[in-house]
Design a protein around this motif. Sequence first.
Motif, short mmCIF file in Angstrom:
data_model
loop_
_atom_site.label_atom_id
_atom_site.label_comp_id
_atom_site.label_asym_id
_atom_site.label_seq_id
_atom_site.Cartn_x
_atom_site.Cartn_y
_atom_site.Cartn_z
N ALA A 1 -30.41 12.63 -7.26
CA ALA A 1 -30.07 11.64 -8.28
C ALA A 1 -30.87 11.24 -10.36
N THR A 2 -30.14 11.45 -10.98
CA THR A 2 -30.61 11.34 -12.07
C THR A 2 -30.22 9.17 -12.46
N GLY A 3 -30.52 8.32 -12.76
CA GLY A 3 -30.64 7.21 -14.01
C GLY A 3 -31.70 6.46 -13.55
N SER A 4 -31.70 5.47 -13.32
CA SER A 4 -32.98 4.41 -13.69
C SER A 4 -33.88 4.08 -12.24
N THR A 5 -31.76 4.40 -11.16
CA THR A 5 -32.85 3.38 -9.97
C THR A 5 -34.08 4.37 -9.77
N LEU B 1 -26.54 15.92 -7.93
CA LEU B 1 -25.80 14.93 -8.20
C LEU B 1 -24.65 15.73 -9.60
N ASP B 2 -25.26 15.66 -10.29
CA ASP B 2 -23.73 15.45 -11.74
C ASP B 2 -24.54 16.33 -12.99
N TYR C 1 -29.16 15.74 -17.87
CA TYR C 1 -29.50 15.64 -16.75
C TYR C 1 -30.54 16.53 -16.20
N GLY D 1 -27.90 6.65 -5.90
CA GLY D 1 -27.86 5.37 -7.14
C GLY D 1 -26.24 4.66 -6.73
N VAL D 2 -25.91 4.06 -7.67
CA VAL D 2 -24.34 3.29 -7.48
C VAL D 2 -24.39 2.97 -8.87
N GLY D 3 -22.94 3.09 -9.19
CA GLY D 3 -23.05 2.55 -10.49
C GLY D 3 -22.78 1.06 -10.28
N HIS E 1 -19.16 3.36 -8.41
CA HIS E 1 -19.14 5.35 -8.67
C HIS E 1 -21.28 5.27 -8.34
N ILE E 2 -20.41 6.84 -7.04
CA ILE E 2 -21.93 7.65 -6.73
C ILE E 2 -21.58 9.01 -7.74
N GLY E 3 -23.00 9.80 -8.17
CA GLY E 3 -22.53 10.60 -8.46
C GLY E 3 -21.58 9.91 -9.29
N ARG F 1 -26.52 2.64 -23.33
CA ARG F 1 -28.31 2.33 -23.35
C ARG F 1 -29.62 3.52 -23.47
N LYS G 1 -26.98 -5.29 -9.59
CA LYS G 1 -25.99 -4.69 -9.18
C LYS G 1 -26.02 -5.39 -8.14
C1 F6R Z 1 -26.98 9.48 -11.46
C2 F6R Z 1 -25.71 9.32 -10.69
C3 F6R Z 1 -24.86 7.92 -10.86
C4 F6R Z 1 -26.35 7.26 -11.09
C5 F6R Z 1 -25.16 5.75 -11.14
C6 F6R Z 1 -26.79 4.05 -11.44
O1 F6R Z 1 -26.88 11.31 -11.25
O2 F6R Z 1 -25.08 9.74 -9.29
O3 F6R Z 1 -24.52 7.88 -9.83
O4 F6R Z 1 -27.27 7.00 -9.18
O5 F6R Z 1 -24.48 5.83 -12.22
O6 F6R Z 1 -26.94 4.58 -12.27
P1 F6R Z 1 -28.76 3.52 -12.88
O7 F6R Z 1 -29.72 4.13 -11.53
O8 F6R Z 1 -29.23 4.27 -13.79
O9 F6R Z 1 -28.38 2.43 -12.67
#
Ligand code: F6R
Length: 242
Positions: free
Chosen positions: A35-39, A66-67, A80, A132-134, A138-140, A167, A202
């Motif tokens: 996964a990407t994102g901050s987590t 994932l995406d 990504y 991670g989770v939005g 959302h996942i991915g 951001r 979260k």
């Molecule tokens: C990223 C992804 C997303 C993030 C989610 C959380 O590849 O699949 O589902 O995991 O948006 O993002 P962060 O970690 O930045 O809070």
Amino acid sequence: MKIVKVKDYEEMSQYAADYLIKKINEIDCPVLGLATGSTPEGMYEKLIQANKEGKISFKNITTFNLDEYVGLSEEDPNSYHFFMKDKLLNHVDIQEGNYHIPDGNKIDLEKECQNYEKLIQEAGRIDIQILGVGVNGHIGFNEPGTPFTSRTHIVELSESTRQANSRFFNSIDEVPTKAITMGIETIMESKDIMLLVSGEQKAETLARLLEGEVSEDFPVSVLKKHNHVTLVADEAALSKTK
Ligand code: F6R
């Protein structure tokens, strides 16, 4: 779902890295879902360190992300592709051709989705999927309402996701409106899933996951139907869970 409660982001990242290192060292040719994102950033830093110290090798590892956004070049710092190279791939001994990220610049995006699915099927399975989770669950990039039977597909990003991800961009207008994502069924076929959740923003999402129903309106809830999920969550993320 196994729940691992940790103090903070640092502990979450360490736990996640140690879990992955152990698993990777147990499997011959591991296939990882990333996964990407901050987590997961902290976890990637620790994996790079472990690779430098010889505790883990990426030589036999295959990865699938994932995406990816539609319409950003691979060199765009918000893509990504760029993220993964910058945060992990350029710093470890992974072999060219062994990492996979959907290509959001293909003219035929439908075909790209099918090819990506095919590559995952050919790899046989994903041994460990990092998620991670939005805030909206959302996942991915599978937004609320995505069928649990979905495979890799093109999505319209929701306003809340574009807002959350703005951001990293100069303004929300620069955030792409579409992305390619592994589908929920694709994710659910992973043998093992590790969901990482950190931070107060979260907390409501996590409370809904742990206390609420399984519903397509809240994609992450599907993980309750998987028999090998480890949730690693810190105190701030758990602060609204009873
Ligand atoms: C990223 C992804 C997303 C993030 C989610 C959380 O590849 O699949 O589902 O995991 O948006 O993002 P962060 O970690 O930045 O809070």
